[in-house]
Design a protein around this motif. Structure first.
Motif, PDB file in Angstrom:
ATOM      1  N   MET A   1     -21.878  69.101  14.304  1.00 51.39           N
ATOM      2  CA  MET A   1     -21.302  68.171  13.342  1.00 51.39           C
ATOM      3  C   MET A   1     -21.076  68.847  11.987  1.00 51.39           C
ATOM      4  N   MET A   2     -22.035  69.655  11.549  1.00 50.64           N
ATOM      5  CA  MET A   2     -21.901  70.333  10.258  1.00 50.64           C
ATOM      6  C   MET A   2     -20.790  71.372  10.280  1.00 50.64           C
ATOM      7  N   MET A   3     -20.630  72.081  11.411  1.00 44.76           N
ATOM      8  CA  MET A   3     -19.541  73.051  11.529  1.00 44.76           C
ATOM      9  C   MET A   3     -18.183  72.355  11.471  1.00 44.76           C
ATOM     10  N   ASN A   4     -18.094  71.193  12.117  1.00 45.58           N
ATOM     11  CA  ASN A   4     -16.858  70.417  12.040  1.00 45.58           C
ATOM     12  C   ASN A   4     -16.586  69.963  10.605  1.00 45.58           C
ATOM     13  N   ALA A   5     -17.646  69.578   9.896  1.00 41.92           N
ATOM     14  CA  ALA A   5     -17.485  69.153   8.505  1.00 41.92           C
ATOM     15  C   ALA A   5     -16.995  70.314   7.635  1.00 41.92           C
ATOM     16  N   ILE A   6     -17.561  71.505   7.848  1.00 43.27           N
ATOM     17  CA  ILE A   6     -17.124  72.688   7.099  1.00 43.27           C
ATOM     18  C   ILE A   6     -15.648  72.979   7.381  1.00 43.27           C
ATOM     19  N   GLY A   7     -15.273  72.916   8.658  1.00 40.32           N
ATOM     20  CA  GLY A   7     -13.877  73.128   9.011  1.00 40.32           C
ATOM     21  C   GLY A   7     -12.976  72.055   8.428  1.00 40.32           C
ATOM     22  N   GLY A   8     -13.463  70.798   8.438  1.00 45.76           N
ATOM     23  CA  GLY A   8     -12.679  69.700   7.874  1.00 45.76           C
ATOM     24  C   GLY A   8     -12.438  69.878   6.384  1.00 45.76           C
ATOM     25  N   ILE A   9     -13.459  70.295   5.665  1.00 44.98           N
ATOM     26  CA  ILE A   9     -13.320  70.537   4.218  1.00 44.98           C
ATOM     27  C   ILE A   9     -12.331  71.676   3.965  1.00 44.98           C
ATOM     28  N   ALA A  10     -12.436  72.739   4.770  1.00 40.20           N
ATOM     29  CA  ALA A  10     -11.518  73.877   4.618  1.00 40.20           C
ATOM     30  C   ALA A  10     -10.079  73.447   4.897  1.00 40.20           C
ATOM     31  N   GLY A  11      -9.883  72.666   5.960  1.00 34.92           N
ATOM     32  CA  GLY A  11      -8.547  72.186   6.292  1.00 34.92           C
ATOM     33  C   GLY A  11      -7.997  71.258   5.234  1.00 34.92           C
ATOM     34  N   MET A  12      -8.844  70.402   4.689  1.00 34.59           N
ATOM     35  CA  MET A  12      -8.434  69.478   3.632  1.00 34.59           C
ATOM     36  C   MET A  12      -7.970  70.247   2.394  1.00 34.59           C
ATOM     37  N   ILE A  13      -8.753  71.236   1.969  1.00 34.42           N
ATOM     38  CA  ILE A  13      -8.389  72.040   0.797  1.00 34.42           C
ATOM     39  C   ILE A  13      -7.093  72.805   1.047  1.00 34.42           C
ATOM     40  N   PHE A  14      -6.967  73.348   2.251  1.00 39.42           N
ATOM     41  CA  PHE A  14      -5.747  74.084   2.608  1.00 39.42           C
ATOM     42  C   PHE A  14      -4.512  73.199   2.478  1.00 39.42           C
ATOM     43  N   MET A  15      -4.599  71.955   2.972  1.00 42.84           N
ATOM     44  CA  MET A  15      -3.445  71.060   2.923  1.00 42.84           C
ATOM     45  C   MET A  15      -3.125  70.627   1.495  1.00 42.84           C
ATOM     46  N   ILE A  16      -4.153  70.412   0.681  1.00 43.00           N
ATOM     47  CA  ILE A  16      -3.914  70.038  -0.710  1.00 43.00           C
ATOM     48  C   ILE A  16      -3.134  71.147  -1.427  1.00 43.00           C
ATOM     49  N   ILE A  17      -3.574  72.388  -1.232  1.00 37.66           N
ATOM     50  CA  ILE A  17      -2.901  73.535  -1.857  1.00 37.66           C
ATOM     51  C   ILE A  17      -1.483  73.698  -1.314  1.00 37.66           C
ATOM     52  N   LEU A  18      -1.350  73.594   0.024  1.00 40.28           N
ATOM     53  CA  LEU A  18      -0.045  73.781   0.662  1.00 40.28           C
ATOM     54  C   LEU A  18       0.962  72.736   0.213  1.00 40.28           C
ATOM     55  N   ARG A  19       0.577  71.474   0.211  1.00 47.94           N
ATOM     56  CA  ARG A  19       1.503  70.403  -0.160  1.00 47.94           C
ATOM     57  C   ARG A  19       1.834  70.438  -1.652  1.00 47.94           C
ATOM     58  N   ASN A  20       0.869  70.802  -2.483  1.00 48.31           N
ATOM     59  CA  ASN A  20       1.148  70.903  -3.921  1.00 48.31           C
ATOM     60  C   ASN A  20       2.142  72.013  -4.214  1.00 48.31           C
ATOM     61  N   ARG A  21       2.044  73.116  -3.488  1.00 49.85           N
ATOM     62  CA  ARG A  21       3.000  74.212  -3.666  1.00 49.85           C
ATOM     63  C   ARG A  21       4.406  73.765  -3.286  1.00 49.85           C
ATOM     64  N   LYS A  22       4.524  72.999  -2.211  1.00 51.14           N
ATOM     65  CA  LYS A  22       5.841  72.530  -1.779  1.00 51.14           C
ATOM     66  C   LYS A  22       6.444  71.567  -2.792  1.00 51.14           C
ATOM     67  N   LYS A  23       5.579  70.743  -3.424  1.00 50.14           N
ATOM     68  CA  LYS A  23       6.068  69.810  -4.438  1.00 50.14           C
ATOM     69  C   LYS A  23       6.613  70.571  -5.647  1.00 50.14           C
TER      70      LYS A  23
END
Length: 226
Positions: free
Chosen positions: A201-223
């Motif tokens: 569960m904790m590994m999934n949470a770490i991956g989820g946080i990493a994926g969330m941050i990645f998408m925030i950065i990616l979408r902000n760059r596109k904007k």
């Protein structure tokens, strides 16, 4: 509006991604056939279910009936297929889950990343008719989506251990627990099983946080580019 079943719009799929989809689907059929011949019903049915999951995007398109589900990009299916291929073919059939202690943790982190990436875009798609989805809302949804999938997977492992006698959660003696020093877990298989489940569960949470941050950065760059 009358319900309509459409033809599968395979032309929307980038050729390289579509070729990979076909490879994964054939691999799942081969794995399923091999498992059933060997009498391993658990891996056989797991391969069959994974084969079905490699068609999720197609089912969204065919049965979506004009709903938001049709807007899910093919890349989401490609990422899911990567997890399926690495987890089933490389992890289970080539035995890396047993040979490498870190492989299971790596898979949970990877699945968390993929689920968060999918969840972020999914939130934006759901909100499309009400305007642009706030980045904060999409980020929270993506993380919760990743954690929900992790919980669902642990449900699956528990049910398989309970109903079919497997040892996916490492809660009893068996070949799966031979590599562990039980003295580090209070000499209790139950405690080992708890540590395994919570670590997943904790590994999934770490991956989820990493994926969330990645998408925030990616979408902000596109904007900013727009």
């Amino acid at each position: 509006m009358a319900y309509k079943i459409k033809k599968d719009p395979v032309k929307k799929i980038p050729k390289f991604q579509f070729a990979f989809w076909i490879i994964v689907r054939i691999s799942m059929l081969i794995c399923a056939a091999y498992s059933f011949v060997q009498g391993d019903l658990v891996m056989g049915f797991e391969s069959v279910f994974c084969f079905i999951f490699t068609h999720l995007w197609d089912m969204f398109q065919v049965f979506g009936n004009g709903s938001f589900i049709e807007e899910v990009p093919p890349l989401s299916q490609t990422m899911l297929n990567i997890i399926i291929f690495v987890g089933i073919v490389i992890g289970s059939y080539l035995g890396l889950f047993d040979r490498l202690w870190w492989f299971d943790n790596m898979m949970h982190i990877l699945s968390g990343v993929v689920c968060a990436v999918f969840g972020y875009d999914f939130a934006c798609i759901i909100q499309r008719k009400k305007g642009q989805c706030a980045a904060t809302l999409a980020a929270i949804f993506s993380l919760m989506f990743a954690l929900s999938i992790a919980v669902g997977w642990e449900f699956y492992e528990f049910l398989m251990d309970t109903l079919h006698g497997t040892n996916l959660q490492l809660s009893k003696a068996g070949e799966e627990t031979a590599m562990f020093d039980l003295s580090k877990y209070n000499n209790e298989f139950g405690y080992l099983g708890l540590v395994d489940t919570m670590t997943d569960m904790m590994m999934n949470a770490i991956g989820g946080i990493a994926g969330m941050i990645f998408m925030i950065i990616l979408r902000n760059r596109k904007k900013k580019k727009k």
